[in-house]
Design a protein around this motif. Structure first.
Motif, PDB file in Angstrom:
ATOM      1  N   VAL A  80       0.880  -1.203  -0.136  1.00 23.60           N
ATOM      2  CA  VAL A  80       0.018   0.087   0.025  1.00 23.60           C
ATOM      3  C   VAL A  80       0.942   1.251  -0.066  1.00 23.60           C
ATOM      4  CG1 VAL A  80      -1.676   1.132   1.354  1.00 23.60           C
ATOM      5  CG2 VAL A  80      -1.844  -1.108   1.231  1.00 23.60           C
ATOM      6  N   GLY A 126      11.028  -6.243  -1.890  1.00 21.67           N
ATOM      7  CA  GLY A 126       9.684  -5.982  -1.423  1.00 21.67           C
ATOM      8  C   GLY A 126       8.846  -6.888  -2.074  1.00 21.67           C
ATOM      9  N   GLU A 159       8.876  -8.203   6.990  1.00 19.96           N
ATOM     10  CA  GLU A 159       8.444  -8.117   5.599  1.00 19.96           C
ATOM     11  C   GLU A 159       8.868  -9.542   4.817  1.00 19.96           C
ATOM     12  OE1 GLU A 159      10.015  -4.227   4.826  1.00 19.96           O
ATOM     13  OE2 GLU A 159       8.784  -3.228   6.001  1.00 19.96           O
ATOM     14  N   THR A 184      17.591  -5.365   5.440  1.00 20.54           N
ATOM     15  CA  THR A 184      18.506  -4.092   5.388  1.00 20.54           C
ATOM     16  C   THR A 184      18.456  -3.035   6.340  1.00 20.54           C
ATOM     17  OG1 THR A 184      17.100  -3.186   3.635  1.00 20.54           O
ATOM     18  CG2 THR A 184      18.911  -4.216   2.670  1.00 20.54           C
ATOM     19  N   ARG A 185      17.488  -3.035   6.943  1.00 23.53           N
ATOM     20  CA  ARG A 185      17.440  -2.108   8.023  1.00 23.53           C
ATOM     21  C   ARG A 185      17.102  -2.512   9.734  1.00 23.53           C
ATOM     22  NH1 ARG A 185      14.359   2.890   5.132  1.00 23.53           N
ATOM     23  NH2 ARG A 185      15.021   2.580   2.767  1.00 23.53           N
ATOM     24  N   ARG A 195      22.288  -4.748   0.682  1.00 21.41           N
ATOM     25  CA  ARG A 195      21.273  -4.785  -0.611  1.00 21.41           C
ATOM     26  C   ARG A 195      22.001  -5.786  -1.617  1.00 21.41           C
ATOM     27  NH1 ARG A 195      20.065   1.549  -2.442  1.00 21.41           N
ATOM     28  NH2 ARG A 195      18.394   1.886  -0.817  1.00 21.41           N
ATOM     29  N   PRO A 197      22.491  -5.945  -4.735  1.00 22.20           N
ATOM     30  CA  PRO A 197      23.669  -5.386  -5.810  1.00 22.20           C
ATOM     31  C   PRO A 197      25.137  -5.452  -4.832  1.00 22.20           C
ATOM     32  CG  PRO A 197      21.972  -4.085  -6.142  1.00 22.20           C
ATOM     33  CD  PRO A 197      21.542  -4.553  -4.939  1.00 22.20           C
ATOM     34  N   ASN A 225      11.865  -2.690  -7.163  1.00 27.03           N
ATOM     35  CA  ASN A 225      12.202  -1.417  -7.281  1.00 27.03           C
ATOM     36  C   ASN A 225      13.000  -1.081  -8.417  1.00 27.03           C
ATOM     37  OD1 ASN A 225      13.878   0.804  -6.783  1.00 27.03           O
ATOM     38  ND2 ASN A 225      13.333   0.801  -4.305  1.00 27.03           N
ATOM     39  N   ALA A 227      15.253   1.716  -9.136  1.00 25.20           N
ATOM     40  CA  ALA A 227      16.549   1.633  -9.083  1.00 25.20           C
ATOM     41  C   ALA A 227      17.290   0.318  -8.642  1.00 25.20           C
ATOM     42  CB  ALA A 227      16.659   2.793  -7.833  1.00 25.20           C
ATOM     43  N   ASP A 231      20.379  -0.932 -11.230  1.00 23.36           N
ATOM     44  CA  ASP A 231      21.965  -1.439 -10.441  1.00 23.36           C
ATOM     45  C   ASP A 231      22.137  -2.950 -11.056  1.00 23.36           C
ATOM     46  OD1 ASP A 231      21.954   1.139  -9.286  1.00 23.36           O
ATOM     47  OD2 ASP A 231      21.730   0.128  -7.253  1.00 23.36           O
TER      48      ASP A 231
HETATM   49  N1  LIG Z   1       6.820  -3.144   2.804  1.00 23.04           N
HETATM   50  C1  LIG Z   1       5.926  -2.747   3.651  1.00 23.04           C
HETATM   51  O1  LIG Z   1       5.684  -3.380   4.670  1.00 23.04           O
HETATM   52  C2  LIG Z   1       5.395  -1.402   3.554  1.00 23.04           C
HETATM   53  C3  LIG Z   1       4.422  -0.978   4.377  1.00 23.04           C
HETATM   54  C4  LIG Z   1       3.994   0.281   4.372  1.00 23.04           C
HETATM   55  C5  LIG Z   1       4.234   1.245   3.385  1.00 23.04           C
HETATM   56  N2  LIG Z   1       5.370   0.868   2.414  1.00 23.04           N
HETATM   57  C6  LIG Z   1       5.602   1.707   1.332  1.00 23.04           C
HETATM   58  O2  LIG Z   1       5.897   1.201   0.221  1.00 23.04           O
HETATM   59  C7  LIG Z   1       6.974   1.880  -0.349  1.00 23.04           C
HETATM   60  C8  LIG Z   1       8.004   0.664  -0.725  1.00 23.04           C
HETATM   61  O3  LIG Z   1       8.646   0.078   0.463  1.00 23.04           O
HETATM   62  P1  LIG Z   1       9.360  -1.309   0.170  1.00 23.04           P
HETATM   63  O4  LIG Z   1      10.062  -1.602   1.548  1.00 23.04           O
HETATM   64  O5  LIG Z   1       8.455  -2.388  -0.051  1.00 23.04           O
HETATM   65  O6  LIG Z   1      10.315  -1.147  -1.146  1.00 23.04           O
HETATM   66  P2  LIG Z   1      11.861  -0.665  -1.203  1.00 23.04           P
HETATM   67  O7  LIG Z   1      12.178   0.745  -0.884  1.00 23.04           O
HETATM   68  O8  LIG Z   1      11.983  -1.030  -2.407  1.00 23.04           O
HETATM   69  O9  LIG Z   1      12.710  -1.648  -0.117  1.00 23.04           O
HETATM   70  C9  LIG Z   1      12.613  -2.972  -0.418  1.00 23.04           C
HETATM   71  C10 LIG Z   1      14.187  -3.580  -0.346  1.00 23.04           C
HETATM   72  O10 LIG Z   1      14.839  -3.147  -1.467  1.00 23.04           O
HETATM   73  C11 LIG Z   1      16.097  -2.527  -1.107  1.00 23.04           C
HETATM   74  N3  LIG Z   1      16.131  -1.259  -2.084  1.00 23.04           N
HETATM   75  C12 LIG Z   1      15.697  -0.150  -2.388  1.00 23.04           C
HETATM   76  N4  LIG Z   1      16.465   0.393  -3.189  1.00 23.04           N
HETATM   77  C13 LIG Z   1      17.404  -0.299  -3.866  1.00 23.04           C
HETATM   78  C14 LIG Z   1      18.541  -0.335  -4.451  1.00 23.04           C
HETATM   79  N5  LIG Z   1      18.412   0.855  -5.402  1.00 23.04           N
HETATM   80  N6  LIG Z   1      19.437  -1.282  -4.974  1.00 23.04           N
HETATM   81  C15 LIG Z   1      19.230  -2.434  -4.145  1.00 23.04           C
HETATM   82  N7  LIG Z   1      18.288  -2.726  -3.158  1.00 23.04           N
HETATM   83  C16 LIG Z   1      17.344  -1.671  -3.085  1.00 23.04           C
HETATM   84  C17 LIG Z   1      15.904  -1.692   0.208  1.00 23.04           C
HETATM   85  O11 LIG Z   1      17.035  -1.665   1.080  1.00 23.04           O
HETATM   86  P3  LIG Z   1      17.407  -0.433   1.807  1.00 23.04           P
HETATM   87  O12 LIG Z   1      16.612  -0.726   3.323  1.00 23.04           O
HETATM   88  O13 LIG Z   1      18.662  -0.166   1.767  1.00 23.04           O
HETATM   89  O14 LIG Z   1      16.639   0.833   1.307  1.00 23.04           O
HETATM   90  C18 LIG Z   1      14.887  -2.967   0.896  1.00 23.04           C
HETATM   91  O15 LIG Z   1      15.826  -3.886   1.393  1.00 23.04           O
HETATM   92  C19 LIG Z   1       7.623   2.861   0.671  1.00 23.04           C
HETATM   93  O16 LIG Z   1       7.079   4.176   0.317  1.00 23.04           O
HETATM   94  C20 LIG Z   1       7.108   2.324   1.998  1.00 23.04           C
HETATM   95  O17 LIG Z   1       7.068   3.644   2.810  1.00 23.04           O
HETATM   96  C21 LIG Z   1       5.896  -0.342   2.314  1.00 23.04           C
END
Ligand SMILES: NC(=O)c1ccc[n+]([C@@H]2O[C@H](COP(=O)([O-])OP(=O)(O)OC[C@H]3O[C@@H](n4cnc5c(N)ncnc54)[C@H](OP(=O)(O)O)[C@@H]3O)[C@@H](O)[C@H]2O)c1
Ligand SMILES: Cc1cc2nc3c(=O)[nH]c(=O)nc-3n(C[C@H](O)[C@H](O)[C@H](O)COP(=O)(O)OP(=O)(O)OC[C@H]3O[C@@H](n4cnc5c(N)ncnc54)[C@H](O)[C@@H]3O)c2cc1C
Length: 258
Positions: A80, A126, A159, A184-185, A195, A197, A225, A227, A231
């Motif tokens: 979401v 994700g 997650e 990662t966090r 990460r 890459p 993602n 980005a 990479d």
């Molecule tokens: N997943 C959930 O439960 C959740 C819940 C509520 C809202 N959201 C929202 O959904 C959006 C996406 O969140 P998400 O956590 O699913 O996706 P995300 O930001 O793509 O993160 C998922 C994973 O991908 C990694 N990542 C991000 N950019 C990268 C890159 N350029 N190269 C390699 N690895 C990369 C992140 O590492 P890093 O930690 O190092 O960035 C993390 O381990 C955000 O706006 C978030 O606030 C997500």
């Protein structure tokens, strides 16, 4: 008007939500009744829609199908997005509510797009995990590879969705399937913490798995993602991996979620 807000298409149906599993407040698995005649391959996506400003205008978004083709439901793993046009509306739906479903599944993120190879590496961030769950559920994909390595990167431990199911698939085929979560966090939990890459570039991942990653034997799928996929494309390109193109079966394949 949003580019993807469009008039009601010729072929869609209204389908009932049969269940919603909330893994965390912003991440759910949603199941819909599957209409008869709806066919797809593992890796395909479906378009889901909800009406905005009246019943004749529907916003449509693509979602990878998690369920296997033989299942009677369609399952999706959905993040979401705060303020997102479709997902913020979807977040308040309940089982019994309906969603519009474009009755044609599509996409090119299917393993058969890849040239023949020995090992399949599946990389996700994700919700990009979704299409690989479908591939694990579908026996024919698993039989096509000597080894499959699934690497899932998430911010936080909770997650790591579908982990229990993946461990069950792994227990069924301990020789051929490896699951590598990376968180990662957050520290702890036995997962890796960088990460994808990074652990690929410095060789930590290949050493952990005990398998080389090279264009001769490995085939690679990358999902999530944009980005991250960019990479990975650069990194793998430097190692002689070739992207799949129309009419050309390459050694790496990508799906960008936004
Ligand atoms: N997943 C959930 O439960 C959740 C819940 C509520 C809202 N959201 C929202 O959904 C959006 C996406 O969140 P998400 O956590 O699913 O996706 P995300 O930001 O793509 O993160 C998922 C994973 O991908 C990694 N990542 C991000 N950019 C990268 C890159 N350029 N190269 C390699 N690895 C990369 C992140 O590492 P890093 O930690 O190092 O960035 C993390 O381990 C955000 O706006 C978030 O606030 C997500
Ligand atoms: C082929 C394909 C398959 C997809 N499969 C899935 C899937 O299985 N599960 C899933 O959750 N999403 C998937 N998506 C993304 C999905 O189609 C939507 O873009 C997403 O749900 C946001 O829609 P929205 O209307 O809520 O947000 P919008 O109002 O369209 O977008 C709000 C903003 O969020 C950005 N954004 C979109 N998705 C994300 C994200 N995950 N993380 C961070 N920012 C984002 C957009 O670029 C935009 O700037 C897929 C996309 C494609 C192209």
């Amino acid at each position: 008007m949003d580019m993807r807000t469009e008039p009601r298409p010729a072929r869609h149906s209204l389908e009932t939500i049969t269940s919603i599993r909330w893994w965390s407040p912003g991440l759910c698995s949603l199941r819909l009744r599957k209409p008869s005649g709806f066919t797809f391959q593992p890796g395909h996506y479906a378009r889901l829609g909800l009406p905005v400003s009246g019943p004749d205008t529907i916003i449509w978004r693509a979602y990878s199908i998690v369920s296997a083709p033989a299942e009677p439901v369609l399952e999706f793993l959905i993040t979401v997005i705060p303020g997102g046009m479709l997902t913020s509306r979807l977040a308040v739906l309940q089982p019994g509510d309906t969603l519009a479903l474009d009755t044609t599944a599509c996409g090119f993120f299917v393993p058969t797009q890849l040239s023949p190879g020995k090992d399949l590496w599946m990389f996700a961030t994700g919700a990009g995990l979704g299409p690989y769950i479908c591939m694990l559920r579908e026996g024919s994909v698993r039989k096509s590879w000597s080894r499959m390595v699934l690497v899932h990167s998430v911010r936080r431990q909770h997650e790591l969705v579908y982990a229990e199911e993946i461990f069950r698939h792994q227990a069924d085929s301990p020789e051929s399937l490896q699951y590598i979560p990376t968180v990662t966090r957050e520290a702890g939990g036995g997962a890796m913490h960088q990460r994808i890459p990074q652990i690929l570039a410095d060789g930590t991942l290949q050493a952990h798995v005990g398998l080389p990653l090279n264009a001769a034997n490995s085939r690679v799928m990358v999902c999530g993602n944009p980005a991250f996929t960019a990479d990975m494309r650069r990194l793998l390109g430097e190692r002689d991996f070739q992207p799949c193109r129309r009419g050309f079966a390459g050694s790496m394949l990508f799906e960008n979620y936004w």
